[in-house]
Each structure stands twice: as C-alpha cells, then as structure tokens.
Motif scaffolding. Sequence first.
Motif, PDB file in Angstrom:
ATOM      1  N   LEU A 228      11.128  -4.006  -3.411  1.00  0.00           N
ATOM      2  CA  LEU A 228      11.004  -2.688  -2.801  1.00  0.00           C
ATOM      3  C   LEU A 228      10.808  -2.789  -1.293  1.00  0.00           C
ATOM      4  O   LEU A 228      11.301  -1.943  -0.539  1.00  0.00           O
ATOM      5  N   ASN A 229      10.127  -3.827  -0.840  1.00  0.00           N
ATOM      6  CA  ASN A 229       9.988  -4.031   0.605  1.00  0.00           C
ATOM      7  C   ASN A 229      11.313  -4.456   1.245  1.00  0.00           C
ATOM      8  O   ASN A 229      11.561  -4.196   2.423  1.00  0.00           O
ATOM      9  N   ARG A 230      12.157  -5.121   0.454  1.00  0.00           N
ATOM     10  CA  ARG A 230      13.468  -5.575   0.955  1.00  0.00           C
ATOM     11  C   ARG A 230      14.481  -4.447   1.012  1.00  0.00           C
ATOM     12  O   ARG A 230      15.342  -4.400   1.882  1.00  0.00           O
ATOM     13  N   PHE A 231      14.399  -3.542   0.058  1.00  0.00           N
ATOM     14  CA  PHE A 231      15.439  -2.532  -0.117  1.00  0.00           C
ATOM     15  C   PHE A 231      15.311  -1.335   0.823  1.00  0.00           C
ATOM     16  O   PHE A 231      16.255  -0.565   0.968  1.00  0.00           O
ATOM     17  N   TYR A 232      14.129  -1.148   1.422  1.00  0.00           N
ATOM     18  CA  TYR A 232      13.916   0.064   2.221  1.00  0.00           C
ATOM     19  C   TYR A 232      13.434  -0.284   3.628  1.00  0.00           C
ATOM     20  O   TYR A 232      12.927  -1.376   3.887  1.00  0.00           O
ATOM     21  N   GLU A 233      13.561   0.674   4.519  1.00  0.00           N
ATOM     22  CA  GLU A 233      13.097   0.500   5.895  1.00  0.00           C
ATOM     23  C   GLU A 233      12.692   1.850   6.459  1.00  0.00           C
ATOM     24  O   GLU A 233      12.958   2.909   5.857  1.00  0.00           O
ATOM     25  N   GLY A 234      12.042   1.819   7.612  1.00  0.00           N
ATOM     26  CA  GLY A 234      11.668   3.061   8.284  1.00  0.00           C
ATOM     27  C   GLY A 234      10.721   3.918   7.471  1.00  0.00           C
ATOM     28  O   GLY A 234       9.805   3.431   6.808  1.00  0.00           O
ATOM     29  N   ASN A 235      10.940   5.236   7.515  1.00  0.00           N
ATOM     30  CA  ASN A 235      10.069   6.175   6.808  1.00  0.00           C
ATOM     31  C   ASN A 235      10.091   5.952   5.302  1.00  0.00           C
ATOM     32  O   ASN A 235       9.078   6.144   4.623  1.00  0.00           O
ATOM     33  N   ALA A 236      11.242   5.559   4.782  1.00  0.00           N
ATOM     34  CA  ALA A 236      11.341   5.294   3.344  1.00  0.00           C
ATOM     35  C   ALA A 236      10.415   4.143   2.953  1.00  0.00           C
ATOM     36  O   ALA A 236       9.712   4.213   1.939  1.00  0.00           O
ATOM     37  N   LEU A 237      10.394   3.086   3.765  1.00  0.00           N
ATOM     38  CA  LEU A 237       9.524   1.945   3.484  1.00  0.00           C
ATOM     39  C   LEU A 237       8.052   2.346   3.576  1.00  0.00           C
ATOM     40  O   LEU A 237       7.225   1.903   2.770  1.00  0.00           O
ATOM     41  N   GLU A 238       7.720   3.194   4.543  1.00  0.00           N
ATOM     42  CA  GLU A 238       6.340   3.674   4.670  1.00  0.00           C
ATOM     43  C   GLU A 238       5.917   4.417   3.409  1.00  0.00           C
ATOM     44  O   GLU A 238       4.805   4.236   2.903  1.00  0.00           O
ATOM     45  N   ASN A 239       6.793   5.263   2.895  1.00  0.00           N
ATOM     46  CA  ASN A 239       6.475   6.000   1.671  1.00  0.00           C
ATOM     47  C   ASN A 239       6.370   5.079   0.464  1.00  0.00           C
ATOM     48  O   ASN A 239       5.486   5.228  -0.383  1.00  0.00           O
ATOM     49  N   VAL A 240       7.276   4.101   0.393  1.00  0.00           N
ATOM     50  CA  VAL A 240       7.257   3.152  -0.723  1.00  0.00           C
ATOM     51  C   VAL A 240       5.973   2.337  -0.709  1.00  0.00           C
ATOM     52  O   VAL A 240       5.396   2.047  -1.762  1.00  0.00           O
ATOM     53  N   SER A 241       5.487   1.983   0.484  1.00  0.00           N
ATOM     54  CA  SER A 241       4.268   1.166   0.567  1.00  0.00           C
ATOM     55  C   SER A 241       3.053   1.871   0.001  1.00  0.00           C
ATOM     56  O   SER A 241       2.095   1.229  -0.453  1.00  0.00           O
ATOM     57  N   VAL A 242       3.080   3.201   0.002  1.00  0.00           N
ATOM     58  CA  VAL A 242       1.964   3.975  -0.546  1.00  0.00           C
ATOM     59  C   VAL A 242       1.791   3.696  -2.038  1.00  0.00           C
ATOM     60  O   VAL A 242       0.686   3.760  -2.573  1.00  0.00           O
ATOM     61  N   ILE A 243       2.887   3.355  -2.714  1.00  0.00           N
ATOM     62  CA  ILE A 243       2.843   3.077  -4.147  1.00  0.00           C
ATOM     63  C   ILE A 243       1.866   1.947  -4.450  1.00  0.00           C
ATOM     64  O   ILE A 243       1.178   1.956  -5.481  1.00  0.00           O
ATOM     65  N   PHE A 244       1.785   0.960  -3.543  1.00  0.00           N
ATOM     66  CA  PHE A 244       1.021  -0.257  -3.826  1.00  0.00           C
ATOM     67  C   PHE A 244      -0.388  -0.251  -3.245  1.00  0.00           C
ATOM     68  O   PHE A 244      -1.152  -1.174  -3.470  1.00  0.00           O
ATOM     69  N   ARG A 245      -0.731   0.785  -2.502  1.00  0.00           N
ATOM     70  CA  ARG A 245      -2.047   0.818  -1.866  1.00  0.00           C
ATOM     71  C   ARG A 245      -3.184   0.836  -2.887  1.00  0.00           C
ATOM     72  O   ARG A 245      -4.244   0.257  -2.659  1.00  0.00           O
ATOM     73  N   ARG A 246      -2.966   1.523  -3.976  1.00  0.00           N
ATOM     74  CA  ARG A 246      -4.017   1.625  -4.988  1.00  0.00           C
ATOM     75  C   ARG A 246      -4.399   0.239  -5.505  1.00  0.00           C
ATOM     76  O   ARG A 246      -5.575  -0.046  -5.734  1.00  0.00           O
ATOM     77  N   MET A 247      -3.405  -0.625  -5.688  1.00  0.00           N
ATOM     78  CA  MET A 247      -3.691  -1.956  -6.217  1.00  0.00           C
ATOM     79  C   MET A 247      -4.466  -2.790  -5.212  1.00  0.00           C
ATOM     80  O   MET A 247      -5.295  -3.623  -5.603  1.00  0.00           O
ATOM     81  N   ASP A 248      -4.238  -2.577  -3.923  1.00  0.00           N
ATOM     82  CA  ASP A 248      -5.042  -3.261  -2.913  1.00  0.00           C
ATOM     83  C   ASP A 248      -6.522  -2.942  -3.109  1.00  0.00           C
ATOM     84  O   ASP A 248      -7.379  -3.829  -3.080  1.00  0.00           O
TER      85      ASP A 248
END
Length: 354
Positions: A77-97
């Motif tokens: 998921l980090n490879r497939f997206y960039e910019g604002n899309a990547l920022e939104n995708v990163s939110v998915i994994f914050r809970r696990m942190d």
Amino acid sequence: MALYDYGNTRLRARISRLLSIQTLESYSDLTSIDSFISALTKTPYKESVEMALTYAHGYGCVAEAMQRELKKIVTDLNRFYEGNALENVSVIFRRMDLLNIKAILRGLSHEAHIEDVTSSFSPLGTISNPILLQIAKSKDVYEAISRIVVYQLPVAKPLMELKARSMKLTSAEIELALEKWYFTQINIDLNGNSEDIRILREYYAIEADIVNLNTVLRFVGAPDAYSKIESGIESFLINPGNITTHKLIRLSKMQDVTKVIEALFFTKYGKFLRIALQCYQESQLLSEFENQMRMYSLDWLSMLPKQYPLGIGVPLGYASMKKSEIRNLRWIAKGIQSGFEPGYIKENLEKPHE
C-alpha cells in the motif's frame, strides 16, 4: 481520484484472488499441517510459504508465512500510492502503531518477558520493528517513555503529559490516556468533507464504539470494581463514535449486560449484537460482544471496494479482507495442529459479506 488509479487497479486484482470461503472450509478438512502447507503453495501465498519453509516447519512455517503476508500489506500500500492518497492510506495503519506501543507499556508495567511482548507485535504499523524492539528493551515504563520521546513518535506527547501529572503510572492510566489522545487526534486529522475523509471517519467511529462499549460492559458487568470511582464512567470514555456519550452514560447505569445490549438492537450494530448476546448467554464472556462488533466492521469494510471503487474504499477494504483471510488461515493451521473437528474449525472462520 487519479492518485488512486494505479493502486486501486492492483488491489482489485488482488481482491479477486482472495480465497473463497469454500476453499477455506476445504482446508479445514485436511488432517495434517504438511498437507495444509502443500495446499498453500498452490495459492498466492506460495512465495511466503516457500520462504518460511527454509527455516521453519509445521505450524511455525504457517505463522511465519502469515507474518510475511501481513508485512506485505503495508509495503504494497505504501508502494502503490503517493501524495494525498498515500496520506489517507497511512491512516489505516495508525491504530496498529498505538496498539503496539500499548503492548510494550503494558508488558513493562506487568514485568512480562520481552519475548511475550515482542511476539504480540503486529507488522501492520508504521513504526519499524527495530524501534519497537529498542523501546521494549527498556527497564521500566519511564525509560520506555524517554525512548519514545527520543524517537519523536507522536504518542510521546500524551505520555509526557501523563508523566508530568502522575508520580506513579499504572497500566490502566497509561492505556486510557493513550486511547483518549488517539481518538481526539484522529478527529482533528480527519477534517474535511471529502468522500475519503467521510469513510475514514466512519471507520474510526466504529472503532470508538467498540472501545466505549467494552468500557460500558465492564462497568455494568463488575459494578463493585467501579463503586469507588467518584468521577463516574464519563472519565473512562473516549471521543464518541456513532453511539453518543449521553447514551453510553445511560447504558452504564443499567444493572444488566443483557439490557445494555438489547437497548442497542435498533442501532446499525443490532444484527451482530443479537448474535453476540446468544453467544454470551452460553459462554458468559463479555468478549463475545467485541467479537461481533468486529464482525460488523469486517462486513462493512468488505463492501467498500465495490461501493467506493475510485478512492480510499479499495485499500481500506482490501487491507481488512486480507487481514481476515490471514486470521482464518492461522486459525485453520492451529485447528489442524490441535486436532479440532473440521466442523468446529469451519464454525469459527470469519465470513465477511461477499
């Protein structure tokens, strides 16, 4: 939605290759771990299984292969997206942190063996394993907080504030402070009216409802434990999701777990809470309610790629369905290893909406 085009196309292809429930059920009929591993080598798990086989066997091979697959979710998921899309995708994994940090601090508070703490880490986070390991090696909670500050992790802020207010930190205080900070921060970060932000807000609203309902049920299920709490349940609730704080407080004043759940039958969670109540009446385990709330979440998430094919719905739905598939494969392996009846293994598979 152009920023999502490349990644979503890749993930839709992967969704089409997810194992059907019929395939998973057929694996439940296998009688040995070796035959199960052999079956996995004929699936998209082939590469991870073959790599794991170079240094692990039996259930250990399956467990290692599944860890590799979880890591791939984040990497891809980090490879497939960039910019604002990547920022939104990163939110998915914050809970696990947050959950990984909580596991470390809980382990240090209870003087758990470091192996037990590190084995509970999920690869579905953005904090690297070497950093988590260094924090876990701290001699106590206070040193761990200092290391979290050094690594400049976002979670350092609430921990330093808590440390300044309290001379002796308990595990319960730490976890509550982290949860409150986390959901407050999520509400701040997910600001806007775009479709992506709306979907992510609902994702975390469901998560908040799970956390708050757990708190209410513990409050009702063990009233003696809370009899000396002067501030009431309000101080133990996080920012509300779909269930308002007013309603949560009202539910907490009920005298019976069954009445609490029945009062939620006409919410969006009703169908799943009815199932949970039936299970609870047999097992008397409050965990039945969280299990079914998470099944509601999985059901909702699994529909997102079709409902919202041009934005965050695809990566959010894919990550959830893939996690569920990996959970099912682990369960099947454990069931075969433990000699469980095939029917029992099948009965306890997660079966999301199709």
